[in-house]
Design a protein around this motif. Sequence first.
Motif: not given
Length: 707
Positions: A443-455
């Motif tokens: 599925x061609x989901x658009x994903x963006x955001x910082x590279x983080x270790x977060x819950x």
Amino acid sequence: MAKKQTPAAPPPAKEQVTIHDQTLVRGQGGELHQIAEGDAPVLTTAQGGPVADDQNTLKYGARGPTLIEDFHFREKIFHFDHERIPERVVHARGYGAHGYFETYDSLAKYTRADIFQRAGEKTPAFVRFSTVAGSKGSFDLARDVRGFAVKLYTQEGNWDIVGNNIPVFFIQDAIKFPDIVHSVKPEPDRGFPQAASAHDNFWDFISLTPESMHMIMWVMSDRAIPRSFRFMEGFGVHTFRFLDADDKSTFVKFLWKPKLGMQSVVWNEAVKINGADPDFHRRDLWDAIQAGDYPEWELQVQLFDQDFADAFDFDILDATKLIPEEVLKPIPVGRLVLDRMPDNFFAETEQVAFMTQNVPPGIDFSNDPLLQGRNFSYLDTQIKRLGSTNFTHIPINAPKCPFHHFQQDGHMAMRNPVGRVNYQPNSWGEGPRESPERGFRSYAETVEGPKVRLRAESFADHYSQARQFYGSQTETEQRHIAMALTFELSKVETPVIRERVVSHLLNIDQTLAATVAEKLGITKLPKPADAAVTPRDDLAPSKALSIIQNGPESFKGRKLGVLVSDGVDAKLVKALQTAIDKIGAVMEIVAPKVGGVTASDGTAIEADHMIDGGPSVLFDAVALLVSKEGAALLAQEAAARDFVADAFAHCKFIGHSVDAEALLVKGGIAGGEDAGVIALDSAGAATGFLDACGKLRLWERETRVKL
Ligand code: HDE
């Protein structure tokens, strides 16, 4: 001059012995063995060489040292020494069966997965049920989650739904998996307890991991001590995606519903079953399939779109949450039938390799961080366990549809490309090619955001659904949860861990927390644990979460244990057997001797168990069909008294002949008879008794027996 060697004495004439129609030959040491005669195949080495003597190693003289030249001995022992492969690190104890999945109707509207295109299509399946914590040889009735792993050999590759019998999980992120598993396994310094969560390490980890609280409610409920694999639900747990022909996505959750309804045992019974028959669950599946009573589950799906996901109370990527069936009604899409046992346990059940990443075109993953982590783990673990990248060459793991690729060589390669071409593109016009139309597309989901270790913050509510689960249970089931927590925590030696667990329970249910605290002797209740999100109390109870409220109201598929003595009323036994056959249940005879008894009319009744080997915990209901003398004799035997007392304490239905009085007295029932203790005063009473047994247990009795 070399000393002359004494020639070996000629082999003595072979004495022939006939045992059970089989002709055996007595060897030099008195041992009996088979010699190939007629059409019998000749025993060979693994290299195919015929073997003359499989009883004695090659020695220098009859009493001399063994010769290294004995290649047959060395090959045999070498192979034996290497028989074990690493057991699964989790889910080591399991049992599998073959069957098929039948699609009800086309789901082309939602998915292009080939398995869901044609109504009535049958797809071969292999299923493996398991416990999680125990080793391969541990007992079946551990209090534990059950694995429910299904391999579907579809026309577009294997699809594995590697699920459990509980719809949520302990943790939210795969990076915590080694920690939860280490904590539940035997403690590393002492090497115990085996297959048990009742110890400090487990509850220490749990008490420090509030996200586990919803799962803890399930694991402390009767779901963790199922009566058999046939009577439990299965869940894919994570949210997946269906993709249609245009790659339009619909979120999907998978649920397996047992046709015979759900059923569990009580803890005291589980403990005793583990002693009486550690293979209780696997034997049940084996027996049912051998008898042609094929277990069946319906596959249901919960389908939803992004708008539903956005509006839902919890994050659909959080595997510690479920979507209540009352909020999103599951749709039946097919049925799974198990109708054949493996030919060989090791080749199939042990070597089967399930992998969450086995999905066909039209089914895709969500970003659930637990699922994403599993997609790495399952491939990796197969290399360790099965020892070669070629584990897909093992028949149980091979696809049953045509497949073509250029993967080659490696340990134990069974299939290599034929001819010159083992790469692509190539100029020879040979070999398989990609297919953008037919192939797997993500599925061609658009994903963006910082590279983080977060819950994600949307994962932060750890108590609301735990509270909803507890509130959805009957009083009996709630009592069982309190008893389970009390038992488990009573094995925890460190008081602060016990108190920490109670502090979490206070966020789930005050009465539950107070009951457990009181039973543990905690006189001052701790403060409720800090909750990142205030637990909600506005979630409507969900009936689907309770076992008892979904009872089958039928004894079909269940087992009646009938304790008999000499002089038993033959007509009554026959009437019970007829009534049992009519509803599709099983009856087994328990007698003082396995040779059986002589009935009132002089006929012989064979027994399936002697009393010591057939305690009442192995049955769903019991009948005491004894003569007056028989009752008096049995009343003196501890095993017979336990048979009766346990059946009563475990709230089972008990039918009895009028002459069973002495046994009822010694079994501690007399005077305490209730609606579940039923006199079988005529052959006609059998049907009524079995109708009553359809309730499976008389839970009202439980508060009286105070188990
Ligand atoms: Fe598994 N799990 N798991 N698991 N799991 C394994 O794979 C793992 C999880 C489940 O009958 C292993 O082949 C990680 C959830 C079943 O052969 C391993 C995580 C669920 C089976 C593994 C999970 C499961 C396994 C060990 C956290 C229910 C037995 C041997 C992210 C939805 C399959 C093997 C069988 C087996 C990893 C969590 C179900 C180590 C890393 C959640 C039924 O790969």
